[in-house]
Design a protein around this motif. Structure first.
Motif, mmCIF file in Angstrom:
data_model
loop_
_atom_site.group_PDB
_atom_site.id
_atom_site.type_symbol
_atom_site.label_atom_id
_atom_site.label_comp_id
_atom_site.label_asym_id
_atom_site.label_seq_id
_atom_site.Cartn_x
_atom_site.Cartn_y
_atom_site.Cartn_z
ATOM 1 N N HIS A 1 0.841 -1.199 0.000
ATOM 2 C CA HIS A 1 0.000 0.000 0.000
ATOM 3 C C HIS A 1 0.877 1.250 0.000
ATOM 4 N N LEU A 2 2.063 1.133 0.616
ATOM 5 C CA LEU A 2 2.930 2.282 0.848
ATOM 6 C C LEU A 2 4.371 1.899 0.551
ATOM 7 N N LEU A 3 5.075 2.762 -0.187
ATOM 8 C CA LEU A 3 6.499 2.553 -0.439
ATOM 9 C C LEU A 3 7.300 3.612 0.298
ATOM 10 N N VAL A 4 8.354 3.148 0.938
ATOM 11 C CA VAL A 4 9.311 4.006 1.624
ATOM 12 C C VAL A 4 10.627 3.768 0.900
ATOM 13 N N HIS A 5 11.266 4.809 0.434
ATOM 14 C CA HIS A 5 12.442 4.634 -0.409
ATOM 15 C C HIS A 5 13.715 4.336 0.371
ATOM 16 N N SER A 6 13.886 4.956 1.522
ATOM 17 C CA SER A 6 15.116 4.823 2.298
ATOM 18 C C SER A 6 14.775 4.581 3.774
ATOM 19 N N PRO A 7 15.613 3.832 4.485
ATOM 20 C CA PRO A 7 15.391 3.661 5.923
ATOM 21 C C PRO A 7 15.444 4.998 6.684
ATOM 22 N N LYS A 8 16.018 6.029 6.076
ATOM 23 C CA LYS A 8 16.101 7.366 6.700
ATOM 24 C C LYS A 8 14.783 8.130 6.602
ATOM 25 N N ASP A 9 13.884 7.704 5.701
ATOM 26 C CA ASP A 9 12.648 8.442 5.437
ATOM 27 C C ASP A 9 11.721 8.472 6.653
ATOM 28 N N ASN A 10 10.993 9.582 6.797
ATOM 29 C CA ASN A 10 9.943 9.660 7.812
ATOM 30 C C ASN A 10 8.565 9.834 7.181
ATOM 31 N N VAL A 11 8.504 9.744 5.843
ATOM 32 C CA VAL A 11 7.240 9.695 5.110
ATOM 33 C C VAL A 11 7.348 8.615 4.040
ATOM 34 N N GLY A 12 6.195 8.035 3.696
ATOM 35 C CA GLY A 12 6.133 7.057 2.618
ATOM 36 C C GLY A 12 5.073 7.486 1.623
ATOM 37 N N VAL A 13 5.053 6.848 0.451
ATOM 38 C CA VAL A 13 4.155 7.225 -0.637
ATOM 39 C C VAL A 13 3.104 6.131 -0.853
ATOM 40 N N VAL A 14 1.842 6.550 -0.881
ATOM 41 C CA VAL A 14 0.732 5.629 -1.141
ATOM 42 C C VAL A 14 0.780 5.199 -2.607
ATOM 43 N N VAL A 15 0.700 3.897 -2.852
ATOM 44 C CA VAL A 15 0.811 3.370 -4.214
ATOM 45 C C VAL A 15 -0.425 2.571 -4.642
ATOM 46 N N VAL A 16 -1.541 2.768 -3.946
ATOM 47 C CA VAL A 16 -2.807 2.125 -4.312
ATOM 48 C C VAL A 16 -3.914 3.169 -4.344
ATOM 49 N N GLU A 17 -4.912 2.937 -5.169
ATOM 50 C CA GLU A 17 -6.092 3.811 -5.225
ATOM 51 C C GLU A 17 -7.010 3.513 -4.042
ATOM 52 N N GLY A 18 -7.681 4.546 -3.562
ATOM 53 C CA GLY A 18 -8.759 4.369 -2.592
ATOM 54 C C GLY A 18 -8.331 3.962 -1.203
ATOM 55 N N LEU A 19 -7.160 4.399 -0.743
ATOM 56 C CA LEU A 19 -6.716 4.071 0.611
ATOM 57 C C LEU A 19 -7.588 4.799 1.622
ATOM 58 N N LYS A 20 -8.232 4.053 2.509
ATOM 59 C CA LYS A 20 -9.179 4.607 3.476
ATOM 60 C C LYS A 20 -8.598 4.618 4.882
ATOM 61 N N ALA A 21 -9.077 5.548 5.698
ATOM 62 C CA ALA A 21 -8.683 5.632 7.110
ATOM 63 C C ALA A 21 -8.943 4.287 7.793
ATOM 64 N N GLY A 22 -8.024 3.913 8.677
ATOM 65 C CA GLY A 22 -8.178 2.694 9.455
ATOM 66 C C GLY A 22 -7.599 1.443 8.811
ATOM 67 N N ILE A 23 -7.122 1.555 7.586
ATOM 68 C CA ILE A 23 -6.533 0.399 6.888
ATOM 69 C C ILE A 23 -5.137 0.119 7.442
ATOM 70 N N GLU A 24 -4.860 -1.149 7.714
ATOM 71 C CA GLU A 24 -3.503 -1.543 8.068
ATOM 72 C C GLU A 24 -2.748 -1.733 6.765
ATOM 73 N N MET A 25 -1.838 -0.812 6.491
ATOM 74 C CA MET A 25 -1.090 -0.830 5.240
ATOM 75 C C MET A 25 0.090 -1.795 5.320
ATOM 76 N N PHE A 26 0.343 -2.482 4.220
ATOM 77 C CA PHE A 26 1.561 -3.256 4.043
ATOM 78 C C PHE A 26 2.563 -2.295 3.406
ATOM 79 N N CYS A 27 3.674 -2.041 4.085
ATOM 80 C CA CYS A 27 4.647 -1.037 3.674
ATOM 81 C C CYS A 27 5.981 -1.711 3.373
ATOM 82 N N VAL A 28 6.655 -1.250 2.328
ATOM 83 C CA VAL A 28 7.944 -1.822 1.933
ATOM 84 C C VAL A 28 8.971 -0.710 1.797
ATOM 85 N N VAL A 29 10.157 -0.932 2.378
ATOM 86 C CA VAL A 29 11.296 -0.032 2.208
ATOM 87 C C VAL A 29 12.059 -0.543 0.989
#
Length: 95
Positions: A5-33
């Motif tokens: 759901h979310l991509l993080v480019h570097s372990p140093k990052d403190n923000v990630g980018v949503v990569v799916v349409e329709g992300l809703k509040a309360g969703i447990e995102m699968f995130c990849v660095v």
């Protein structure tokens, strides 16, 4: 295998980018660095459009937003972990 759901480019990052349409509040995102291929889970606190950012940690006014391991701007309003990061709470330092 889960689709991120979310991509993080570097372990140093403190923000990630949503990569799916329709992300809703309360969703447990699968995130990849992408730099390390590590993954983690994070719950989003808001609906977030594709291509927009989500805070990976609490950010205070004056903090620096880090994406791609680089400074992308200054936090201008408090942001909680899992919240939408965009022009309403982040100002670019470029102009």
């Amino acid at each position: 295998m889960s689709i991120p759901h979310l991509l993080v480019h570097s372990p140093k990052d403190n923000v990630g980018v949503v990569v799916v349409e329709g992300l809703k509040a309360g969703i447990e995102m699968f995130c990849v660095v992408t730099e390390t291929n590590k993954d983690f889970r994070l719950i989003t606190n808001a609906d977030v459009p594709i291509g927009h950012k989500v805070a990976l940690t609490d950010l205070a006014v004056g903090d620096t937003a880090i994406k791609y391991g680089e400074d992308i701007g200054k936090i201008v309003a408090p942001i909680k972990k899992g919240e939408h990061v965009h022009t309403h709470n982040l100002k670019t330092k470029r102009w």
